[in-house]
Design a protein around this motif. Structure first.
Motif, PDB file in Angstrom:
ATOM      1  N   ASN A 380       6.060   9.347   2.241  1.00 48.75           N
ATOM      2  CA  ASN A 380       5.244   8.486   1.360  1.00 48.75           C
ATOM      3  C   ASN A 380       6.030   8.100   0.114  1.00 48.75           C
ATOM      4  O   ASN A 380       6.040   6.940  -0.285  1.00 48.75           O
ATOM      5  N   TYR A 384       6.765   4.255  -0.664  1.00 46.25           N
ATOM      6  CA  TYR A 384       6.097   3.540  -1.763  1.00 46.25           C
ATOM      7  C   TYR A 384       6.979   3.440  -3.007  1.00 46.25           C
ATOM      8  O   TYR A 384       6.484   3.281  -4.106  1.00 46.25           O
ATOM      9  N   ASP A 408       7.937  10.472  -7.539  1.00 46.61           N
ATOM     10  CA  ASP A 408       8.715   9.245  -7.258  1.00 46.61           C
ATOM     11  C   ASP A 408       8.515   8.254  -8.385  1.00 46.61           C
ATOM     12  O   ASP A 408       7.603   8.384  -9.198  1.00 46.61           O
ATOM     13  N   ARG A 427      -6.157   3.659   3.103  1.00 47.03           N
ATOM     14  CA  ARG A 427      -4.844   3.103   2.788  1.00 47.03           C
ATOM     15  C   ARG A 427      -5.048   2.111   1.663  1.00 47.03           C
ATOM     16  O   ARG A 427      -5.794   1.154   1.792  1.00 47.03           O
ATOM     17  N   ALA A 428      -4.363   2.358   0.542  1.00 42.63           N
ATOM     18  CA  ALA A 428      -4.518   1.445  -0.593  1.00 42.63           C
ATOM     19  C   ALA A 428      -3.543   0.299  -0.423  1.00 42.63           C
ATOM     20  O   ALA A 428      -2.391   0.523  -0.058  1.00 42.63           O
ATOM     21  N   THR A 441      -0.479   5.634   9.042  1.00 41.31           N
ATOM     22  CA  THR A 441      -1.782   5.603   9.711  1.00 41.31           C
ATOM     23  C   THR A 441      -2.938   5.878   8.763  1.00 41.31           C
ATOM     24  O   THR A 441      -4.093   5.735   9.137  1.00 41.31           O
ATOM     25  N   GLY A 442      -2.659   6.303   7.569  1.00 38.21           N
ATOM     26  CA  GLY A 442      -3.734   6.646   6.633  1.00 38.21           C
ATOM     27  C   GLY A 442      -4.275   8.054   6.875  1.00 38.21           C
ATOM     28  O   GLY A 442      -5.300   8.443   6.324  1.00 38.21           O
ATOM     29  N   LEU A 445      -2.081  12.077   4.278  1.00 36.63           N
ATOM     30  CA  LEU A 445      -2.522  12.889   3.140  1.00 36.63           C
ATOM     31  C   LEU A 445      -3.705  13.795   3.503  1.00 36.63           C
ATOM     32  O   LEU A 445      -3.845  14.884   2.943  1.00 36.63           O
TER      33      LEU A 445
HETATM   34  P1  ADP Z   1      -0.234   6.270   4.895  1.00 33.84           P
HETATM   35  O1  ADP Z   1       0.061   6.535   6.315  1.00 33.84           O
HETATM   36  O2  ADP Z   1      -0.893   4.945   4.673  1.00 33.84           O
HETATM   37  O3  ADP Z   1       0.888   6.548   3.982  1.00 33.84           O
HETATM   38  P2  ADP Z   1      -1.404   8.560   3.677  1.00 33.84           P
HETATM   39  O4  ADP Z   1      -2.633   9.330   4.012  1.00 33.84           O
HETATM   40  O5  ADP Z   1      -0.122   9.284   3.722  1.00 33.84           O
HETATM   41  O6  ADP Z   1      -1.405   7.301   4.607  1.00 33.84           O
HETATM   42  O7  ADP Z   1      -1.595   7.937   2.239  1.00 33.84           O
HETATM   43  C1  ADP Z   1      -2.805   7.289   1.921  1.00 33.84           C
HETATM   44  C2  ADP Z   1      -2.577   6.217   0.884  1.00 33.84           C
HETATM   45  O8  ADP Z   1      -2.194   6.822  -0.344  1.00 33.84           O
HETATM   46  C3  ADP Z   1      -1.443   5.289   1.208  1.00 33.84           C
HETATM   47  O9  ADP Z   1      -1.887   4.199   1.991  1.00 33.84           O
HETATM   48  C4  ADP Z   1      -0.986   4.822  -0.160  1.00 33.84           C
HETATM   49  O10 ADP Z   1      -1.762   3.740  -0.591  1.00 33.84           O
HETATM   50  C5  ADP Z   1      -1.271   5.998  -1.044  1.00 33.84           C
HETATM   51  N1  ADP Z   1      -0.075   6.797  -1.356  1.00 33.84           N
HETATM   52  C6  ADP Z   1       0.282   7.971  -0.805  1.00 33.84           C
HETATM   53  N2  ADP Z   1       1.427   8.424  -1.346  1.00 33.84           N
HETATM   54  C7  ADP Z   1       1.795   7.525  -2.288  1.00 33.84           C
HETATM   55  C8  ADP Z   1       2.903   7.428  -3.196  1.00 33.84           C
HETATM   56  N3  ADP Z   1       3.869   8.364  -3.254  1.00 33.84           N
HETATM   57  N4  ADP Z   1       2.974   6.341  -3.997  1.00 33.84           N
HETATM   58  C9  ADP Z   1       2.003   5.406  -3.949  1.00 33.84           C
HETATM   59  N5  ADP Z   1       0.945   5.438  -3.128  1.00 33.84           N
HETATM   60  C10 ADP Z   1       0.843   6.483  -2.295  1.00 33.84           C
END
Ligand code: ADP
Length: 499
Positions: A380, A384, A408, A427-428, A441-442, A445
């Motif tokens: 991630n 990102y 990061d 997913r943002a 895949t969302g 986390l």
């Molecule tokens: P994805 O597979 O979309 O990365 P995650 O569950 O890992 O799904 O993360 C969910 C959402 O959290 C991501 O879609 C993203 O928008 C946000 N996100 C996670 N880690 C970061 C990061 N290090 N910097 C910015 N946004 C993050």
């Protein structure tokens, strides 16, 4: 078994009867000894009227006695004016003889009227106002003996008596007492009513607390305690329990379906992947077909990852995800992750910095799960963070706890999205992610959070839009009843499951 309705009715009736009894008792007590002051006021008012009548009659008639009357030497015209006095009135002549008795005084026996008349004699033990016991019919009286000088020589004075018993129930005074007592009784009744309602509703509050504690699908195995009394409460608790049972059933079948579906999808996906990989190595394949196969393989890989993640979460929900716990130096795992981060960050020119303590940080963890946790956070961070950015990894030994900090200098997370990022499939703003990377895949986390909590730890995030994000995983050194240390099964709430 008493119903709340019956119990409330009984208690309410008891409270009502109690209030009425208290009211009546207070009223009787208050009226039994009306203040002497109150009676003396009445006596003063009535005697004032009598004195005025006598002196006025004397002024007008010159003489107010009539010698031809045997029983009442007072002139009948004057006497009739005094009949308006509602209490015993005795008018006494200069030789201490009774010259007038009004109607209520004439009902007294002979000794009582003489006793009243004697109160005007200037004897040392006679006082002009006080309380006196007369005949049994009238009982105790409050009296006033008043010498009268303005009504001529034939009148020495008057004695007026108010029976205490009659006075106690006079409507005006009764009303006054009621106005004082009633609000007090009302206040008491309100307090009792409030307490009664609270007692009757307490079990409902208990049931509400218990239902409130069932916050999500994972606590649906809890049941509400069925109270021993109260038909309605028993029914309520039983209904809630039946509803929980149905909900738990549907949740369980939903989880099982997800787990089964993910499991069933794994084999065909593996066959697909093997087929595509074999086709890719086919010597005579045209370049367009190779490109299409390449894209297909990428999609298959993403699907396989999603299916894998879904299976992990479904098992965690079911409480059947196992942790293979063993002592390991977390520095090795973080160093391994840093190496992967270096490789992933090579192409986008992302600098990876690692901070490790000099001494071993040994913890009982599931090595592969912690590796998965670190990998999720690192991918991630790289994904990102724009080209040329920075990613940092740190392992901090905090004594009772150990912290894994992954930071990061990337795009950051909007404050409104922060509470949701650990939700499944959240997913943002995907468009902001660096293109070309694994789309994700969302679920990453959600799994990361489960892994942290299954180890008895927590995960927190701090982020500023456009500035970067820091994830901190805190793991306890000692987990008192850690299921992982037993190699047990762990649910999403981090609790060991025996079922
Ligand atoms: P994805 O597979 O979309 O990365 P995650 O569950 O890992 O799904 O993360 C969910 C959402 O959290 C991501 O879609 C993203 O928008 C946000 N996100 C996670 N880690 C970061 C990061 N290090 N910097 C910015 N946004 C993050």
């Amino acid at each position: 078994m008493a119903s709340i309705r019956r119990r409330l009715t009984i208690w309410y009736s008891i409270a009502l009867v109690g209030s009425m009894l208290a009211f009546a008792t207070a009223l009787v007590l208050d009226r039994r000894h009306p203040g002497d002051q109150e009676l003396d006021q009445r006596l003063a008012a009535e005697s004032g009227y009598v004195v005025r009548s006598l002196s006025e009659s004397f002024r007008v008639l010159g003489r107010i006695t009539s010698s031809d009357s045997v029983h009442s030497p007072l002139a009948p015209s004057v006497g009739s004016r005094l009949e308006g006095v509602p209490y015993p009135l005795v008018v006494v002549g200069p030789r201490h003889e009774i010259i007038f008795l009004n109607e209520s005084a004439s009902r007294l026996d002979y000794y009582s009227s003489q006793k009243l008349a004697a109160l005007l004699r200037p004897l040392p033990d006679v006082i002009p106002s006080g309380t006196l016991e007369l005949d049994p019919v009238i009982g105790r009286v409050r009296y006033l003996a008043l010498p009268v000088g303005q009504a001529g020589p034939d009148i020495a004075g008057l004695v007026l008596a108010i029976p205490v018993r009659v006075q106690t129930l006079e409507p005006t005074y009764l009303l006054r007492s009621m106005l004082v007592i009633a609000p007090l009784i009302l206040l008491g009744a309100l307090g009792i009513g409030y307490w009664l309602a609270g007692t009757a509703l307490r079990p409902i509050a208990g049931i509400m607390d218990e239902v409130e504690a069932i916050t999500d699908g994972r606590s649906l195995h809890h049941r509400v305690v069925v109270p021993r009394s109260g038909e309605e409460l028993v029914r309520l608790a039983q209904t809630v329990n039946r509803m929980l049972e149905r909900l738990e059933d549907s949740f369980t079948s939903l989880r099982r379906f997800t787990a089964d579906a993910s499991h069933e999808l794994k084999t065909p996906l593996m066959v697909l992947r093997a087929g595509v990989e074999r086709a890719l190595t086919h010597p005579g394949a045209p370049p367009e077909a190779l490109q299409a196969l390449d894209e297909t393989l990428e999609q298959i890989n993403q699907m396989a990852e999603m299916v894998d993640n879904l299976l992990t979460l479904a098992r965690a929900d079911e409480g059947s995800a196992s942790l293979a716990v063993e002592d390991c130096d977390l520095r090795d795992l973080v160093a391994e992750a840093a190496e992967t981060a270096g490789i992933l960050g090579e192409e986008p020119a992302i600098t990876v910095r690692t901070e490790l303590p000099p001494t071993p940080v040994t913890l009982a963890v599931d090595r592969s799960r912690i590796r998965q946790l670190l990998l999720n956070l690192i991918t991630n961070a790289i994904k990102y963070t724009p080209n040329g950015g920075k990613v940092s990894l740190a392992l901090v030994d905090q004594g009772d706890t150990v912290a894994l900090i992954i930071g990061d200098s990337g795009i950051g997370i909007a404050p409104a999205d922060l509470p949701n990022i650990f939700d499944r499939f959240f997913r943002a703003d995907i468009a902001r992610a660096r293109t070309g990377d694994r789309p994700g895949t969302g679920l990453g986390l959600a799994i990361t959070k489960w892994i942290a909590e299954a180890h008895g730890g927590t995960i927190t995030v701090q982020s500023r839009l456009g500035r970067g994000t820091v994830f901190t995983v805190t793991l306890p050194r000692v987990r008192p009843s850690g299921p992982g240390s037993l190699g047990g099964l762990v649910g999403l709430d981090g609790q060991a499951r025996t079922d």
